[in-house]
Write an enzyme that holds these catalytic residues in place. Structure first.
Site, PDB file in Angstrom:
ATOM      1  N   HIS B  22      -2.530  -5.937  -2.144  1.00  0.00           N
ATOM      2  CA  HIS B  22      -1.127  -5.950  -1.729  1.00  0.00           C
ATOM      3  C   HIS B  22      -0.230  -5.707  -2.936  1.00  0.00           C
ATOM      4  O   HIS B  22      -0.698  -5.698  -4.075  1.00  0.00           O
ATOM      5  CB  HIS B  22      -0.738  -7.262  -1.023  1.00  0.00           C
ATOM      6  CG  HIS B  22      -0.636  -8.464  -1.918  1.00  0.00           C
ATOM      7  ND1 HIS B  22      -0.126  -9.674  -1.490  1.00  0.00           N
ATOM      8  CD2 HIS B  22      -0.978  -8.661  -3.224  1.00  0.00           C
ATOM      9  CE1 HIS B  22      -0.158 -10.548  -2.486  1.00  0.00           C
ATOM     10  NE2 HIS B  22      -0.669  -9.971  -3.533  1.00  0.00           N
ATOM     11  N   CYS B  41       3.864  -8.592  -9.465  1.00  0.00           N
ATOM     12  CA  CYS B  41       3.463  -8.318  -8.077  1.00  0.00           C
ATOM     13  C   CYS B  41       4.119  -7.053  -7.531  1.00  0.00           C
ATOM     14  O   CYS B  41       3.804  -6.613  -6.427  1.00  0.00           O
ATOM     15  CB  CYS B  41       3.816  -9.498  -7.177  1.00  0.00           C
ATOM     16  SG  CYS B  41       3.022 -11.018  -7.681  1.00  0.00           S
ATOM     17  N   HIS B  47      -2.487  -4.741  -6.227  1.00  0.00           N
ATOM     18  CA  HIS B  47      -3.515  -5.557  -6.881  1.00  0.00           C
ATOM     19  C   HIS B  47      -4.162  -6.365  -5.765  1.00  0.00           C
ATOM     20  O   HIS B  47      -3.727  -6.291  -4.616  1.00  0.00           O
ATOM     21  CB  HIS B  47      -2.899  -6.463  -7.954  1.00  0.00           C
ATOM     22  CG  HIS B  47      -1.910  -7.448  -7.400  1.00  0.00           C
ATOM     23  ND1 HIS B  47      -0.607  -7.110  -7.130  1.00  0.00           N
ATOM     24  CD2 HIS B  47      -2.050  -8.723  -7.004  1.00  0.00           C
ATOM     25  CE1 HIS B  47       0.020  -8.158  -6.631  1.00  0.00           C
ATOM     26  NE2 HIS B  47      -0.830  -9.154  -6.527  1.00  0.00           N
ATOM     27  N   HIS B  49      -6.666  -9.899  -4.192  1.00  0.00           N
ATOM     28  CA  HIS B  49      -7.084 -11.303  -4.285  1.00  0.00           C
ATOM     29  C   HIS B  49      -8.295 -11.528  -3.396  1.00  0.00           C
ATOM     30  O   HIS B  49      -8.506 -10.814  -2.411  1.00  0.00           O
ATOM     31  CB  HIS B  49      -5.965 -12.236  -3.798  1.00  0.00           C
ATOM     32  CG  HIS B  49      -4.708 -12.149  -4.602  1.00  0.00           C
ATOM     33  ND1 HIS B  49      -4.586 -12.702  -5.858  1.00  0.00           N
ATOM     34  CD2 HIS B  49      -3.513 -11.563  -4.334  1.00  0.00           C
ATOM     35  CE1 HIS B  49      -3.367 -12.472  -6.319  1.00  0.00           C
ATOM     36  NE2 HIS B  49      -2.690 -11.770  -5.426  1.00  0.00           N
ATOM     37  N   ASP B  87      -9.968  -7.882   5.854  1.00  0.00           N
ATOM     38  CA  ASP B  87     -10.921  -7.825   4.750  1.00  0.00           C
ATOM     39  C   ASP B  87     -11.085  -6.397   4.231  1.00  0.00           C
ATOM     40  O   ASP B  87     -11.289  -5.457   5.006  1.00  0.00           O
ATOM     41  CB  ASP B  87     -12.280  -8.371   5.212  1.00  0.00           C
ATOM     42  CG  ASP B  87     -13.258  -8.524   4.055  1.00  0.00           C
ATOM     43  OD1 ASP B  87     -12.814  -8.926   2.955  1.00  0.00           O
ATOM     44  OD2 ASP B  87     -14.453  -8.248   4.242  1.00  0.00           O
ATOM     45  N   HIS B  88     -10.962  -6.263   2.915  1.00  0.00           N
ATOM     46  CA  HIS B  88     -11.042  -4.956   2.245  1.00  0.00           C
ATOM     47  C   HIS B  88     -10.024  -3.954   2.795  1.00  0.00           C
ATOM     48  O   HIS B  88     -10.309  -2.781   2.994  1.00  0.00           O
ATOM     49  CB  HIS B  88     -12.479  -4.403   2.279  1.00  0.00           C
ATOM     50  CG  HIS B  88     -13.375  -5.144   1.326  1.00  0.00           C
ATOM     51  ND1 HIS B  88     -13.810  -6.428   1.564  1.00  0.00           N
ATOM     52  CD2 HIS B  88     -13.865  -4.810   0.114  1.00  0.00           C
ATOM     53  CE1 HIS B  88     -14.544  -6.839   0.538  1.00  0.00           C
ATOM     54  NE2 HIS B  88     -14.589  -5.882  -0.360  1.00  0.00           N
ATOM     55  N   GLU B 132      -4.327 -17.951  -2.008  1.00  0.00           N
ATOM     56  CA  GLU B 132      -4.323 -16.644  -2.656  1.00  0.00           C
ATOM     57  C   GLU B 132      -5.160 -16.729  -3.940  1.00  0.00           C
ATOM     58  O   GLU B 132      -5.793 -15.767  -4.359  1.00  0.00           O
ATOM     59  CB  GLU B 132      -2.882 -16.253  -2.993  1.00  0.00           C
ATOM     60  CG  GLU B 132      -2.735 -14.888  -3.592  1.00  0.00           C
ATOM     61  CD  GLU B 132      -1.285 -14.580  -3.927  1.00  0.00           C
ATOM     62  OE1 GLU B 132      -0.540 -14.215  -3.008  1.00  0.00           O
ATOM     63  OE2 GLU B 132      -0.900 -14.708  -5.114  1.00  0.00           O
TER      64      GLU B 132
END
Lengths: 142, 157
Positions: B22, B41, B47, B49, B87-88, B132
């Site tokens: 994100h 951010c 980037h 998490h 996810d991913h 996060e």
């Protein structure tokens, strides 16, 4: 649905649990190893929880760019690598149990602007934690 | 005593992890404001998490099964509603439920709460906690306050 944001900070400090109103033997009985005369230390973890509306333009309850320096200044710089009994004024006349440390840290953070401090939770070790939510009078946002 | 007739409630929690990318950017802010408000951010390349999600269901154990909700069923719901969606993925571009919102921990947790709430038919969704990182998490908790289920908190205004 209520949304809150929690952030964890760390400091290392020493303390000794001793109540001068009680005798040496009574202190030893009450506090055990924590009464050891030269003090001992912990790696404290401070978990700070804020509530408030999620600001639509940022998606945030609180901006960490503001929260982190506030907590650093009010708590981490004050408590880190200190002897709590001697170097934090609050604990000259109050036993620095982690219950009392939680209360003191809540007092130091409750005026964070822009979000309401809901809770301070402290892990003294990975096995012990203590939390303080203030009371109505204390938790009203500044 | 008020509520004295109520049985104590049980809360069960299931944990699941997903990894996603994100970045934070509000098109209504100038480039400089975006950098000032969102800091690192705001990097437009994004980037990522490893998110950890803890979902808590509150209710009475069924007298026949002894369960509030079969954890296997909860696991399947979390897989379908959250992991398969997020996810991913890149949360800014690939998750329609987050479209128009800054994908902060607060907003992602709120979206997950809203996705899960109608799927929990035994017990009640009590809390969604989204980490996060180990040192930052958001909680969405069901309670009497503001729980009209009508708001879509977090839409960019």
């Amino acid at each position: 649905m209520k949304v809150s944001l929690s952030r964890r900070y760390r400091f290392a400090a020493s303390h000794r649990l001793n109540n001068p109103k009680l005798g040496a033997e009574e202190n030893r009985r009450l506090y055990g190893k924590c009464n050891s005369p030269y003090g001992h230390g912990h790696n404290y973890v401070v978990e700070v929880t804020l509530t408030g509306p999620v600001e639509p333009s940022t998606g945030m309850i609180a901006n960490l760019g503001e929260l982190d320096p506030f907590v650093e200044k009010e708590v981490v710089e004050v408590f880190d690598h200190k002897y709590l009994n001697e170097e934090i004024a609050e604990f000259r006349n109050r036993v620095p149990t982690t219950e009392n440390v939680a209360r003191e840290i809540f007092r130091r953070l409750k005026n964070f602007p822009g979000a309401k401090l809901e809770r301070v939770r402290i892990e003294e070790t990975s096995k012990n934690s203590f939390e303080f939510r203030g009371n109505e009078a204390e938790s009203v946002p500044a | 005593m008020k509520n004295a007739h109520m049985k104590p409630m049980i809360r069960i929690t299931r944990k699941v992890e997903f990894s996603a990318a994100h970045f934070y950017h509000n098109p209504r802010f100038s480039a400089e404001e975006n950098r000032r408000i969102f800091g690192k951010c705001n990097n437009p390349h994004g980037h990522g998490h490893n998110y950890v999600l803890e979902v808590t269901i509150a209710g009475e154990p069924d007298p026949e099964t002894g369960m509030v909700l079969d954890l296997k069923e909860l696991k399947d719901i979390l897989q379908r509603e959250v992991v398969d969606r997020m996810d991913h993925r890149h949360l800014n571009y690939e998750v329609p439920e987050l479209a128009g919102k800054i994908p902060t921990c607060e907003n992602i947790a709120s979206v997950i709460f809203e996705l899960l709430e109608p799927r929990i038919t035994q017990g009640k969704l009590y809390r969604v906690r989204l980490y996060e990182s180990a040192d930052l998490f958001a909680d969405c908790t069901a309670d009497g306050i503001g729980s009209n289920g009508k708001d879509a908190p977090g839409s960019i205004k």
